[in-house]
Scaffold this active site. Structure first.
Site, PDB file in Angstrom:
ATOM      1  N   ARG A 190       0.882  -1.267  -0.189  1.00  0.00           N
ATOM      2  CA  ARG A 190      -0.007   0.007  -0.044  1.00  0.00           C
ATOM      3  C   ARG A 190       0.709   1.223  -0.020  1.00  0.00           C
ATOM      4  O   ARG A 190       1.660   1.337   1.040  1.00  0.00           O
ATOM      5  CB  ARG A 190      -1.170  -0.038   1.374  1.00  0.00           C
ATOM      6  CG  ARG A 190      -1.398   1.194   1.402  1.00  0.00           C
ATOM      7  CD  ARG A 190      -2.825   1.337   2.287  1.00  0.00           C
ATOM      8  NE  ARG A 190      -3.999   0.402   1.646  1.00  0.00           N
ATOM      9  CZ  ARG A 190      -5.226   0.644   2.108  1.00  0.00           C
ATOM     10  NH1 ARG A 190      -5.417   1.218   3.420  1.00  0.00           N
ATOM     11  NH2 ARG A 190      -6.141  -0.139   1.630  1.00  0.00           N
ATOM     12  N   HIS A 239      -7.139   1.001  -6.777  1.00  0.00           N
ATOM     13  CA  HIS A 239      -7.528  -0.011  -5.553  1.00  0.00           C
ATOM     14  C   HIS A 239      -7.831  -1.134  -6.108  1.00  0.00           C
ATOM     15  O   HIS A 239      -9.264  -1.476  -5.758  1.00  0.00           O
ATOM     16  CB  HIS A 239      -8.201   0.454  -4.426  1.00  0.00           C
ATOM     17  CG  HIS A 239      -8.357   0.012  -3.115  1.00  0.00           C
ATOM     18  ND1 HIS A 239      -7.674  -1.026  -2.742  1.00  0.00           N
ATOM     19  CD2 HIS A 239      -9.013   0.173  -2.068  1.00  0.00           C
ATOM     20  CE1 HIS A 239      -7.902  -1.383  -1.708  1.00  0.00           C
ATOM     21  NE2 HIS A 239      -8.464  -0.553  -1.213  1.00  0.00           N
ATOM     22  N   GLN A 279      -9.831  -3.967  -3.864  1.00  0.00           N
ATOM     23  CA  GLN A 279     -11.236  -3.718  -3.367  1.00  0.00           C
ATOM     24  C   GLN A 279     -12.117  -4.056  -4.480  1.00  0.00           C
ATOM     25  O   GLN A 279     -13.288  -4.300  -3.968  1.00  0.00           O
ATOM     26  CB  GLN A 279     -11.142  -2.170  -3.175  1.00  0.00           C
ATOM     27  CG  GLN A 279     -12.502  -1.377  -2.446  1.00  0.00           C
ATOM     28  CD  GLN A 279     -12.647  -2.130  -1.136  1.00  0.00           C
ATOM     29  OE1 GLN A 279     -12.152  -1.833  -0.201  1.00  0.00           O
ATOM     30  NE2 GLN A 279     -14.175  -2.760  -1.132  1.00  0.00           N
ATOM     31  N   ASP A 312     -17.375   6.748  -1.849  1.00  0.00           N
ATOM     32  CA  ASP A 312     -16.299   6.517  -0.902  1.00  0.00           C
ATOM     33  C   ASP A 312     -16.037   8.039  -0.345  1.00  0.00           C
ATOM     34  O   ASP A 312     -16.708   8.937  -0.730  1.00  0.00           O
ATOM     35  CB  ASP A 312     -15.003   6.286  -2.005  1.00  0.00           C
ATOM     36  CG  ASP A 312     -13.738   5.814  -1.276  1.00  0.00           C
ATOM     37  OD1 ASP A 312     -13.722   5.694  -0.150  1.00  0.00           O
ATOM     38  OD2 ASP A 312     -13.025   5.910  -1.908  1.00  0.00           O
ATOM     39  N   CYS A 361     -16.300   1.261   0.190  1.00  0.00           N
ATOM     40  CA  CYS A 361     -15.262   0.371   0.667  1.00  0.00           C
ATOM     41  C   CYS A 361     -14.652   0.350   2.117  1.00  0.00           C
ATOM     42  O   CYS A 361     -13.877  -0.342   2.590  1.00  0.00           O
ATOM     43  CB  CYS A 361     -13.935   0.637  -0.212  1.00  0.00           C
ATOM     44  SG  CYS A 361     -13.464   2.431  -0.165  1.00  0.00           S
ATOM     45  N   ARG A 400     -13.444  -8.969   1.185  1.00  0.00           N
ATOM     46  CA  ARG A 400     -12.148  -8.702   1.031  1.00  0.00           C
ATOM     47  C   ARG A 400     -11.314 -10.002   1.173  1.00  0.00           C
ATOM     48  O   ARG A 400     -10.326 -10.155   0.234  1.00  0.00           O
ATOM     49  CB  ARG A 400     -11.478  -7.403   1.682  1.00  0.00           C
ATOM     50  CG  ARG A 400     -12.178  -6.135   1.501  1.00  0.00           C
ATOM     51  CD  ARG A 400     -11.678  -5.575   0.268  1.00  0.00           C
ATOM     52  NE  ARG A 400     -10.110  -5.515  -0.210  1.00  0.00           N
ATOM     53  CZ  ARG A 400      -9.475  -4.696   0.625  1.00  0.00           C
ATOM     54  NH1 ARG A 400     -10.114  -3.563   0.998  1.00  0.00           N
ATOM     55  NH2 ARG A 400      -8.127  -4.547   0.349  1.00  0.00           N
TER      56      ARG A 400
HETATM   57  N1   CP Z   1     -11.171  -0.394   2.054  1.00  0.00           N
HETATM   58  C1   CP Z   1      -9.912  -0.387   2.531  1.00  0.00           C
HETATM   59  O1   CP Z   1      -8.941  -0.692   1.878  1.00  0.00           O
HETATM   60  O2   CP Z   1      -9.813  -0.463   3.758  1.00  0.00           O
HETATM   61  P1   CP Z   1      -8.539  -0.076   4.594  1.00  0.00           P
HETATM   62  O3   CP Z   1      -7.872   1.251   4.313  1.00  0.00           O
HETATM   63  O4   CP Z   1      -8.895  -0.458   6.184  1.00  0.00           O
HETATM   64  O5   CP Z   1      -7.546  -1.231   4.251  1.00  0.00           O
HETATM   65  N1  NVA Z   2     -10.224   6.316  -1.506  1.00  0.00           N
HETATM   66  C1  NVA Z   2      -9.602   6.197   0.150  1.00  0.00           C
HETATM   67  C2  NVA Z   2      -9.955   4.566  -0.048  1.00  0.00           C
HETATM   68  C3  NVA Z   2      -9.809   3.997   1.414  1.00  0.00           C
HETATM   69  C4  NVA Z   2      -9.699   2.706   1.573  1.00  0.00           C
HETATM   70  C5  NVA Z   2      -8.383   6.423   0.059  1.00  0.00           C
HETATM   71  O1  NVA Z   2      -7.769   6.214  -0.769  1.00  0.00           O
HETATM   72  O2  NVA Z   2      -8.159   6.814   1.360  1.00  0.00           O
END
Ligand code: CP
Ligand code: NVA
Length: 306
Positions: free
Chosen positions: A107, A134, A137, A225, A264, A292
């Site tokens: 990440r 992502h 997701q 989101d 998400c 997930r």
């Molecule tokens: N939806 C998602 O990726 O959640 P987290 O940021 O908690 O991993």
């Molecule tokens: N769009 C959000 C998704 C988190 C899972 C972010 O990038 O923070």
């Protein structure tokens, strides 16, 4: 060797097979304790390293439980605690980790860091969210919709709010899985031009409007989101600019009567979605979060058992 970096790179048939595998694995371990290994674990002895440059609850826990249920093990690495956080290069880190583990999930803030990591890695690399996309997701989201509707073919999806990283991965999936996607995003918050160009060049039914009501009109699925993603600096401006894009019961009433809601998570009630919608009967957000795990298991197998 297969990396899972973006849905654009994964053939449509593989995405369909991944979703089927995830659904089958979910059924096969029904009733087992969550920490128990699968009846016929697919990845015994495999080690997964996870590198986090940003916060995570679902991605961290679901990948950790996923590799355990598949018979493997995991290491969770906070990028700030690694030499990476002190300036060691992405390329050296990739080559070193490749000597220790069988796969790496990252990440990252910058998408380019994940693609560079993959370039220098001798083991599969999985994108666990970047500023641009992502993909993991969206596999969970599509699994959730397939479970609920029985098919993705012909579904009308509506994305409302910021055309962000999660929206990008929906756009990437649209040409491959038979659903249509309408994004309701104001100017300044529209998806990246290259993602929209990809969709139109591949014949996908992806449309963009600034009107949230038009986006949701007749939709089977309404998706929201956060208005302030990790790494976004201008929170107050964003909340003001996007306030009219909150998914309320009134907006949901524009969708089909049997429409469902996805998010998400993490969610901000009263910002991108009202509590009545996300906590209401049409919300699938906790099935989505659970999925997930099942989707990630299929992704790990796709990468490690090509
Ligand atoms: N939806 C998602 O990726 O959640 P987290 O940021 O908690 O991993
Ligand atoms: N769009 C959000 C998704 C988190 C899972 C972010 O990038 O923070």
């Amino acid at each position: 060797m297969r990396h899972f970096l973006d849905l654009i790179d994964v053939p449509a048939a593989d995405l369909t097979a991944l979703l089927a595998d995830a659904a089958a694995m979910k059924v096969a371990r029904k009733g087992l304790p969550k920490g128990a290994v699968d009846p016929d674990p697919a990845l015994p002895g495999r080690a997964l390293a996870m590198i986090f440059e940003k916060s995570s609850t679902r991605t961290r826990v679901s990948f950790d439980m996923a590799i355990r249920q598949l018979g493997g093990s995991s290491l969770v690495l906070n990028a700030a605690d690694m030499q990476l956080g002190r300036g060691e290069s992405v390329s050296d880190t990739a080559q070193v980790l490749s000597r220790f583990v069988d796969a790496v999930m990252i990440r990252a803030n910058a998408h380019e860091d994940v693609t560079e990591f993959a370039e220098f890695s001798d083991v599969p690399v999985i994108n666990g969210l970047t500023d641009r996309s992502h993909p993991c997701q969206i596999m969970a989201d599509l699994l959730t919709l397939q479970e609920h509707f029985g098919t993705l073919d012909g579904l009308k999806l509506a994305w409302v709010g910021d055309g962000n990283n999660v929206a990008a991965s929906f756009i990437h999936a649209a040409p491959k899985l038979g659903f249509s996607l309408t994004l309701g995003c104001p100017g300044g918050y529209t998806p990246a031009e290259d993602d929209l160009a990809y969709a139109s060049n591949s014949g996908a039914r992806v449309e963009l409007t600034a009107d949230p009501r038009a986006a949701v009109d007749g939709a089977d699925v309404v998706i929201a989101d956060t208005f302030v993603s990790m790494g976004d600096a201008d929170a107050d401006t964003r909340l003001a600019d996007l306030a009219a894009y909150c998914v309320t019961e009134e907006l949901m009433a524009q969708a089909k009567r049997e429409a469902v809601f996805l998010h998400c998570l993490p969610a901000h009630r009263g910002e991108e979605v009202s509590a009545a919608v996300i906590d209401g009967a049409r919300s699938l957000v906790f099935d989505e979060a659970e999925n997930r795990l099942h989707a990630q298991k299929a992704i790990l197998k796709w990468c490690l058992l090509p």
